[in-house]
Design a protein around this motif. Structure first.
Motif, PDB file in Angstrom:
ATOM      1  N   HIS A 160      -2.242 -24.350 -45.045  1.00  0.00           N
ATOM      2  CA  HIS A 160      -2.538 -24.331 -46.475  1.00  0.00           C
ATOM      3  C   HIS A 160      -2.172 -25.669 -47.120  1.00  0.00           C
ATOM      4  O   HIS A 160      -2.930 -26.217 -47.933  1.00  0.00           O
ATOM      5  CB  HIS A 160      -1.774 -23.172 -47.126  1.00  0.00           C
ATOM      6  CG  HIS A 160      -2.205 -22.879 -48.510  1.00  0.00           C
ATOM      7  ND1 HIS A 160      -3.477 -22.467 -48.819  1.00  0.00           N
ATOM      8  CD2 HIS A 160      -1.542 -22.961 -49.690  1.00  0.00           C
ATOM      9  CE1 HIS A 160      -3.583 -22.303 -50.115  1.00  0.00           C
ATOM     10  NE2 HIS A 160      -2.417 -22.600 -50.673  1.00  0.00           N
ATOM     11  N   GLN A 164      -4.474 -28.559 -49.194  1.00  0.00           N
ATOM     12  CA  GLN A 164      -4.127 -29.068 -50.523  1.00  0.00           C
ATOM     13  C   GLN A 164      -3.722 -30.534 -50.501  1.00  0.00           C
ATOM     14  O   GLN A 164      -3.359 -31.092 -51.547  1.00  0.00           O
ATOM     15  CB  GLN A 164      -2.980 -28.241 -51.089  1.00  0.00           C
ATOM     16  CG  GLN A 164      -3.385 -26.808 -51.352  1.00  0.00           C
ATOM     17  CD  GLN A 164      -2.259 -26.009 -51.967  1.00  0.00           C
ATOM     18  OE1 GLN A 164      -1.107 -26.144 -51.563  1.00  0.00           O
ATOM     19  NE2 GLN A 164      -2.580 -25.210 -52.957  1.00  0.00           N
ATOM     20  N   ASN A 165      -3.717 -31.116 -49.308  1.00  0.00           N
ATOM     21  CA  ASN A 165      -3.294 -32.520 -49.158  1.00  0.00           C
ATOM     22  C   ASN A 165      -1.895 -32.770 -49.691  1.00  0.00           C
ATOM     23  O   ASN A 165      -1.626 -33.820 -50.267  1.00  0.00           O
ATOM     24  CB  ASN A 165      -4.255 -33.428 -49.920  1.00  0.00           C
ATOM     25  CG  ASN A 165      -5.147 -34.150 -48.958  1.00  0.00           C
ATOM     26  OD1 ASN A 165      -4.699 -34.517 -47.869  1.00  0.00           O
ATOM     27  ND2 ASN A 165      -6.398 -34.336 -49.359  1.00  0.00           N
ATOM     28  N   ASP A 166      -1.013 -31.812 -49.518  1.00  0.00           N
ATOM     29  CA  ASP A 166       0.344 -31.919 -50.043  1.00  0.00           C
ATOM     30  C   ASP A 166       1.250 -32.480 -48.935  1.00  0.00           C
ATOM     31  O   ASP A 166       1.803 -31.737 -48.122  1.00  0.00           O
ATOM     32  CB  ASP A 166       0.800 -30.518 -50.479  1.00  0.00           C
ATOM     33  CG  ASP A 166       2.178 -30.519 -51.105  1.00  0.00           C
ATOM     34  OD1 ASP A 166       2.941 -31.471 -50.884  1.00  0.00           O
ATOM     35  OD2 ASP A 166       2.488 -29.534 -51.801  1.00  0.00           O
TER      36      ASP A 166
END
Ligand code: PXP
Length: 249
Positions: A160, A164-166
């Protein structure tokens, strides 16, 4: 470093079949193509609501697979009865909620009543038991104490975070999964598998963690197959274990 094995989860072939109420595409045919293309095993989840895989799929697949079946199932008496009839090589015990789109979190193996007896019934029938758990050391301690044969670390939170490119969360989750894998190996003979939400874009960082035995991948691989064909999708996923982009720092 040994490259992990690829177990292909073929549930979504059955999802597509069931969408029309016909008998194609056939998940068993799909499983055989995956095996020929290099999958080491086939995973299928017989859900209590039978939303994709059905009982008949499980029984037929048990006769026809050349590699090994990893039957995912909830911890219920009904599923235990089916597993004891089918006798797959592996059972992976997962939590199940009626409303979820897919398995949302790991099984809480610390707090399940009568769980050891459930696991022993499977093992006494010659079935190896894997527990799908979050990468949490308390869960691993419990899996060791319960005498499981393998754990499958839930990579959903990591996956996930990649969507979200987190980057902070990605790094944090990779660290957690690495620590969990190292802890299990240092303290037990458990095989350490992993899976959930893995794609060709995010798999390399998990595939390259030391000691991961097998990755179970379904949705993204079947999605790739829509455009590239199932055989190519299996090969491309295996190639991404080593050639995919490393998205941690
Ligand atoms: N492993 C387990 C235990 C699962 O429940 C699932 C989803 O059914 C998978 C792996 C595969 O996850 P995905 O379809 O997101 O690749």
């Amino acid at each position: 470093m040994n490259e992990p094995l690829l177990g292909v989860n073929i549930d979504h072939i059955a999802t597509l079949r069931n969408a029309r109420g016909v008998d194609y595409p056939c998940p068993i045919e799909g499983a055989l193509i995956c095996e020929q293309a290099g999958a080491s095993g086939i995973t299928l989840h017989l859900r209590e609501d039978r939303r994709h895989i059905r009982d008949a799929d499980v029984y037929e697949m048990a006769q026809r697979l050349k590699t090994r079946m990893n039957l995912e199932m909830a911890v219920t008496e009904e599923m235990l009865g089916i597993a004891l009839k089918v006798r797959p090589a592996w059972v992976c015990l997962v939590p199940e909620k009626r409303q979820e789109l897919t398995t949302e979190g790991g099984l809480d193996v610390v707090n399940l009543p009568n769980f050891q007896a459930f696991i022993h019934s499977l093992q006494q029938a010659g079935i190896q038991v894997s527990l799908f758990i979050d990468p949490d050391l308390h869960q691993i301690d419990a899996a060791i104490a319960l005498g499981a044969d393998a754990i499958e670390l839930h990579t959903g939170t990591y996956a996930h975070a990649t969507l979200q490119n987190d980057q902070t969360k990605i790094d944090h989750e990779i660290k957690r999964i690495k620590q969990a894998a190292a802890y299990a190996q240092a303290n037990s003979s458990l095989l350490v598998n992993a899976g959930h939400g893995l794609t060709r874009d995010n798999v390399a960082a998990i595939a390259q963690i030391d000691g991961i035995h097998e990755l179970n991948i379904g949705h993204a691989l079947i999605a790739d197959a829509v455009f590239m064909g199932l055989e190519s999708a299996v090969k491309a996923m295996k190639a991404a274990f080593t050639e995919g982009k490393m998205i941690n720092n």
